[in-house]
Design a protein around this motif. Structure first.
Motif, PDB file in Angstrom:
ATOM      1  N   ALA A 109       0.834  -1.200   0.000  1.00 32.81           N
ATOM      2  CA  ALA A 109       0.000   0.000   0.000  1.00 32.81           C
ATOM      3  C   ALA A 109       0.870   1.253   0.000  1.00 32.81           C
ATOM      4  N   ALA A 110       1.929   1.237   0.796  1.00 37.25           N
ATOM      5  CA  ALA A 110       2.831   2.387   0.862  1.00 37.25           C
ATOM      6  C   ALA A 110       3.522   2.606  -0.473  1.00 37.25           C
ATOM      7  N   VAL A 111       4.013   1.536  -1.075  1.00 36.80           N
ATOM      8  CA  VAL A 111       4.703   1.652  -2.364  1.00 36.80           C
ATOM      9  C   VAL A 111       3.748   2.186  -3.423  1.00 36.80           C
ATOM     10  N   SER A 112       2.545   1.670  -3.456  1.00 37.51           N
ATOM     11  CA  SER A 112       1.559   2.117  -4.432  1.00 37.51           C
ATOM     12  C   SER A 112       1.226   3.592  -4.250  1.00 37.51           C
ATOM     13  N   ALA A 113       0.977   3.999  -3.023  1.00 38.84           N
ATOM     14  CA  ALA A 113       0.633   5.392  -2.743  1.00 38.84           C
ATOM     15  C   ALA A 113       1.790   6.333  -3.072  1.00 38.84           C
ATOM     16  N   LEU A 114       2.989   5.935  -2.701  1.00 39.20           N
ATOM     17  CA  LEU A 114       4.147   6.799  -2.942  1.00 39.20           C
ATOM     18  C   LEU A 114       4.475   6.903  -4.425  1.00 39.20           C
ATOM     19  N   ARG A 115       4.373   5.810  -5.157  1.00 42.84           N
ATOM     20  CA  ARG A 115       4.621   5.866  -6.608  1.00 42.84           C
ATOM     21  C   ARG A 115       3.631   6.783  -7.302  1.00 42.84           C
ATOM     22  N   ALA A 116       2.363   6.645  -6.976  1.00 41.60           N
ATOM     23  CA  ALA A 116       1.339   7.480  -7.605  1.00 41.60           C
ATOM     24  C   ALA A 116       1.520   8.946  -7.234  1.00 41.60           C
ATOM     25  N   THR A 117       1.881   9.210  -5.995  1.00 44.22           N
ATOM     26  CA  THR A 117       2.064  10.592  -5.556  1.00 44.22           C
ATOM     27  C   THR A 117       3.306  11.210  -6.185  1.00 44.22           C
ATOM     28  N   LEU A 118       4.371  10.440  -6.302  1.00 44.19           N
ATOM     29  CA  LEU A 118       5.567  10.951  -6.987  1.00 44.19           C
ATOM     30  C   LEU A 118       5.265  11.263  -8.447  1.00 44.19           C
ATOM     31  N   ALA A 119       4.444  10.442  -9.077  1.00 44.09           N
ATOM     32  CA  ALA A 119       4.043  10.703 -10.462  1.00 44.09           C
ATOM     33  C   ALA A 119       3.208  11.985 -10.544  1.00 44.09           C
ATOM     34  N   ALA A 120       2.321  12.195  -9.583  1.00 36.87           N
ATOM     35  CA  ALA A 120       1.512  13.415  -9.564  1.00 36.87           C
ATOM     36  C   ALA A 120       2.397  14.649  -9.370  1.00 36.87           C
ATOM     37  N   LEU A 121       3.394  14.542  -8.513  1.00 38.26           N
ATOM     38  CA  LEU A 121       4.329  15.646  -8.309  1.00 38.26           C
ATOM     39  C   LEU A 121       5.146  15.905  -9.573  1.00 38.26           C
TER      40      LEU A 121
END
Length: 109
Positions: A7-19
């Motif tokens: 869950a952490a990896v998924s959330a962080l990857r998506a958020t880094l992509a949004a940034l």
């Protein structure tokens, strides 16, 4: 523990992509459409554009929006068949909100 890591990896990857997307500079469509081959830029880095610099407030707003998006999606998943997906979305939101909470307060990361 592993489920939480996913869950952490998924959330962080998506958020880094949004940034990363927020830092992107819009492409000048007029210059991209009408240019002839002989007028195109040549050389390493000739077509590179400087990225936008996000303020700390901008980063916080994007992370907060990503967490809110996950919580909203989890709230929409009311059928019992979607309980696992809703739980994962809430776990992803919790990871993002934890990062925001750690950055607030006494100046410690």
């Amino acid at each position: 523990m592993r489920a939480r890591d996913k869950a952490a990896v998924s959330a962080l990857r998506a958020t880094l992509a949004a940034l990363d997307n927020a830092e992107a500079v819009p492409v000048d469509e007029a210059g991209a459409r009408g240019a002839a081959l002989e007028q195109s830029p040549v050389g390493a880095g000739a077509t590179e554009a400087a990225r936008r610099a996000l303020s700390e407030r901008g980063v916080v707003d994007i992370v907060r929006a990503e967490a809110a998006e996950r919580l909203d999606a989890a709230a929409q998943l009311t059928a019992p068949a979607h309980a696992g997906r809703a739980a994962r979305l809430r776990a992803e939101a919790a990871v993002l909100l934890r990062f925001l909470d750690e950055g607030d307060g006494d100046g410690t990361p």
